[in-house]
Design a protein around this motif. Structure first.
Motif: not given
Length: 912
Positions: A768-778, A863-876
């Motif tokens: 939840a905390s990671s989701r909340k901060m990522l949404i706040r940044l976006l 292979s499952k359909g992702a366009d790209e895979v980003l490493p954590k920690p993800v930034t803007l």
């Protein structure tokens, strides 16, 4: 004593083998005799009336008899079973011939079945005839003066296209007369007649025992015996009438095959008969001897040829103990003798003693080797355990150190925020707060500029330490890729000089802060005026490789040079171009062996470029130079670099340069005399000048301490690099320290970037905390976000979004154009959820987010359909770069999405 012991062992072994062999040979013989009984029983039951004979026709006799023969025979030989019928001479003989011809036709036999050069019909051998055969329907021409005028031709046979068909067996065998006479005596004897008392009740009469086993016959190089089994039927007056016979052959090699184990050599098998009454045969012996070696019998010759020394070891058994009243029946006896006990003897007791000593010595050596290997294994296990402990200590220290700064910085920020807004303290009792006066309980303290500066410095420290922790993890992943040979190289044309300049500018601020002179010198090929640009003279010669990976190597070399160089020292970067094959670097490049995953190209190597990073730092000993490119190597880490770094940077750099067909090396004159690290890369002739999108900019020449450009040491003017310093991206191995704090305070919050593209994003993260901060940044960047806690919720959100998008007459929701989805989540993970979302028809961007960047996991996500895979920690910055690599397509016509019921989507057994 040893000899006696050996002899006793040999005798006991022989006794066991001989007993087993005799029983096995008798069982094989019985099985063959029983095969004749089976076929005889089939014929007598199929045609019980004597009037049916000899015009009998059993469909499938060939296949039936052949199958019975195969069951009773060894795989190395074949037993033959023939059907013989008694035919009266004269008219019956002619009628039989017509019957046989039609029978062969009905059974599908070859047209020439029963036919010789003499024609079709009952035949016998005739040495006076040109064809060797003559047709005979009289039954009088036999070779031994038989008084029985009867024809006994072969009607059918277990062998396809047998030459024995229609051959009269009576002319050459007294066994036929013996069976005829035995059967006649049975019918004439009153005692035999009494045995037929049940015949008038319609029950079968008793059958006489008139089978015959003949003496030795030859078939090629083998000895065989023929067995005749009479066939009886009920005559007109209920008498037992002889109507035919089953003739079968027994090969004695078949009987003796594999009865002796193949590990036992030296057996003589003697087969003997109790009489030899058939005076027509040319076989001179009533005994034959076989020599059995490795389980395979070979005919040694006629007579008893066993060694007399082993007479007392002879063991015998009767092979064909069948009851018969026929006069010419022969009984076979098998006697086995050893031919040698040498395999159980040694030359002398001394040899035995030496052998025992050798065995003891060999056992001692084996135990010694075993102990040595176990000690080595134990040492390796301890070494592996020590490596594991070192790895755990390394991870614990290198990650805990920056995380400690992050944790303390966040705690300071939280404490100061509560201080300036005391009302927040009541919402979390665990939050440490400063004492708040009674008058301050409902009022907030004004924020001064010094506090803002302090918070900014804390934020910068948190960011830098987090980046340092990520850099350690990146080093570990890159090292694993180098060691396993899966490091991916993107082959592209690289302007190596511009790449060196661009990378060097990243470390300008660090060099200024540490008071180290950082200079860049370019040495061009001979004859090129310095006022010309370098890429003009070398327009056809370029480096082929991965600019990001090469920049990673350069960053590592520049960072190490600055790290180990004290204040007032220098770091010089020398770039030398060579376009001739006579230069010293050419031979070095040619010696580079094949490396898995290296850059492959058809362009010829026409030159080289050498990048030397020279510093005046702490230097290295000769032993340290040899070890510097090994994994985990750090020299005086606590003293020279404050315990920082992973010790993997140069090892990874070596792997990257190897895959670019280049060479990386190091040298130093000793401690305190500085070091030189050199990278040598090939220049490829691309065939025609490459037109750059824009020539080198000449605007704003700001000196990078002192950046010089010399061609063959003839240039006097310096070439400078553009300023301000570009920020280093997070894909480098070492992040340069931040510039000193600015005098003016930074903004408190990021302004919404209304001039940048707007995205509607579904953020899927189970924490939840990671989701909340990522949404706040976006959202601060001007984007619209919707949260989801796991893969199942993500699928539901996409279904709902797509349904609302196609509904008519209602409020139209804005469709998602991007989905940021975590890998590991409960209920439904990221790859499985991505696969289901793609099945729904979602054609927007899907960016996977994961902390595990192993190649197989990334490929699985893609292979499952992702366009790209980003490493954590993800930034803007990472997300923005991903958007640039995947520009949005023009809007397409909406596809109507059916309204899905609750149970229409299933993810790993979970209804969505």
């Amino acid at each position: 004593m040893i000899r006696d012991l050996q002899l006793e062992i040999g005798r006991q072994t022989y006794e066991s083998i001989a007993t087993s062999a005799l029983n096995s040979a008798k069982a094989i013989t019985r099985r063959k005799i029983a095969a004749g009984d089976v076929v005889e029983s089939i014929m007598s039951n199929a045609f019980p009336d004597a009037n049916q004979w000899p015009m009998v026709a059993l469909n499938g006799y060939y296949s039936t008899a052949n199958e019975v023969a195969n069951l009773a025979s060894d795989v190395n030989t074949s037993m033959q079973i023939g059907l013989l019928v008694l035919v009266e001479p004269g008219e019956e003989a002619y009628a039989f011939e017509e019957h046989a011809k039609q029978y062969y036709k009905d059974q599908g036999y070859p047209e020439d079945a029963g036919t010789t050069a003499a024609g079709f019909g009952i035949r016998r051998r005739d040495e006076t005839s040109k064809t060797g055969y003559t047709l005979d329907r009289t039954g009088e021409n036999n070779t031994y003066g038989s008084t029985n005028k009867v024809l006994v031709p072969v009607l059918d046979h277990s062998t396809w296209k047998s030459p024995m068909l229609m051959y009269d067996t009576h002319v050459s065998s007294t066994a036929i007369d013996s069976i005829i006479d035995c059967s006649r005596r049975h019918n004439e004897d009153p005692l035999s007649a009494s045995l037929s008392v049940h015949s008038h009740y319609g029950l079968p009469c008793s059958k006489p025992t008139c089978s015959v086993v003949t003496g030795f016959r030859t078939r090629g190089e083998d000895l065989i015996s023929l067995i005749y089994k009479p066939i009886y039927a009920n005559g007109r007056h209920n008498e037992t009438k002889l109507v035919g016979m089953i003739g079968l052959s027994v090969n004695f090699k078949d009987v003796l095959h594999s009865v002796i184990p193949d590990y036992f050599d030296g057996i003589h098998a003697v087969i003997s008969t109790h009489s030899m009454s058939e005076n027509h045969t040319n076989i001179e012996y009533s005994k034959a001897t076989y020599d059995i070696r490795s389980g395979v019998p070979q005919l040694k010759g006629p007579g008893d040829l066993h060694l007399e020394d082993f007479d007392t070891y002879g063991r015998s058994i009767v092979l064909n103990d069948i009851s018969t009243d026929a006069s010419d029946a022969v009984v076979y006896t098998l006697t086995i003798y050893p031919s040698s006990f040498s395999q159980y003897r040694t030359g002398s007791p001394l040899v035995v003693a030496i052998g025992l000593a050798a065995v003891i010595l060999a056992c001692s050596i084996m135990f010694f080797l075993y102990d040595t290997l176990m000690r080595q294994e134990s040492h390796e296990q301890r070494a592996i355990l020590e490596l594991k402990r070192r790895f755990v200590r390394f991870i614990s220290h290198e990650l805990r150190t920056p995380l400690q700064t992050v944790s303390m910085g966040i705690e300071l920020l939280e404490s100061d925020i509560v201080t300036y807004n005391p009302r927040l303290a009541n919402k979390d009792a665990k939050t440490p707060t400063h004492p708040v006066s009674k008058g301050q309980e409902s009022t907030s303290i004004p924020i001064d500029e010094a506090s803002i500066r302090f918070w900014h410095e804390i934020a910068v420290d948190i960011k830098d330490n987090a980046a340092g922790a990520v850099s350690i993890l990146n080093d570990l992943l890159n090292y694993d890729k180098v060691e396993t040979g899966v490091l991916h190289i993107e082959a592209e044309v690289v302007d190596i000089l511009q790449l060196v300049k661009k990378t060097a500018k990243r470390f300008t601020a660090q060099a200024i802060q540490k008071q180290v002179s950082l200079t860049l010198t370019t040495h061009c090929p001979g004859g090129v005026p310095c006022e010309f640009e370098v890429d003009t003279a070398l327009s056809n010669l370029k480096v082929l490789g991965d600019s990001m990976r090469l920049s990673q190597v350069l960053c590592n070399l520049f960072s190490n040079a600055l790290k180990f160089t004290p204040s007032d020292g220098f770091v010089r970067v020398n770039v030398r171009f060579c376009i001739c094959r006579n230069c010293n670097s050419w031979a070095l490049l040619q010696s580079v062996g094949h490396v898995k995953g290296r850059v492959e190209t058809d362009c010829p190597v026409a030159g080289s470029v050498s990048i030397d990073v020279v510093d005046s730092g702490v230097g290295m000993t000769l032993n340290q130079v040899e070890l510097v490119f090994k994994e985990g190597v750090q020299f005086d880490a606590n003293k020279l670099q404050a315990g920082g770094g992973s010790g993997l940077g140069l090892c990874i750099s070596r792997g990257i340069i190897d895959r670019h067909n280049g060479v990386i090396s190091a040298k130093s004159e000793g401690k305190g005399k500085g070091s030189t690290f050199s990278v040598l890369l090939p220049l490829y002739d691309l065939g025609s000048p490459l037109q750059d999108s824009a020539k080198q900019s000449t605007a704003q020449n700001v000196e990078l301490n002192r950046v010089e450009s010399t061609c063959n040491s003839t240039c006097s003017q310096g070439q400078v690099l553009d300023d301000p310093v570009e920020k280093a991206k997070h894909d480098t191995m070492e992040s340069p320290p931040p510039p000193p704090p600015s005098k003016s305070p930074p903004p408190l919050a990021l302004p919404c970037c209304r001039d940048k593209p707007h995205h509607d994003i579904l953020v899927v993260e189970d924490v939840a905390s990671s989701r909340k901060m990522l949404i706040r940044l976006l959202e601060r960047a001007g984007h619209t976000c919707e949260p989801a806690g796991d893969g199942k919720e993500a699928i539901q959100a996409v279904v709902k979004n797509m349904e609302q998008d196609v509904e008519q007459g209602q409020h139209m929701s804005i469709p998602f154009d991007t989905i940021l989805i975590d890998y590991e989540m409960p209920i439904c993970n990221g790859p499985d959820a991505t696969e289901e979302i793609r099945k729904l028809g979602f054609d927007g961007l899907v960016f996977g987010v994961t902390g595990n960047l192993l190649q197989e996991d990334v490929e699985h996500f893609l292979s499952k359909g992702a366009d790209e895979v980003l490493p954590k920690p993800v930034t803007l910055a990472l997300i923005n770069d991903a958007w640039k690599r995947h520009p949005r397509q023009p809007p397409q016509d909406k596809v109507e999405v059916p309204i899905l019921d609750d149970n229409e989507i299933d993810v790993d057994g979970i209804s969505v």
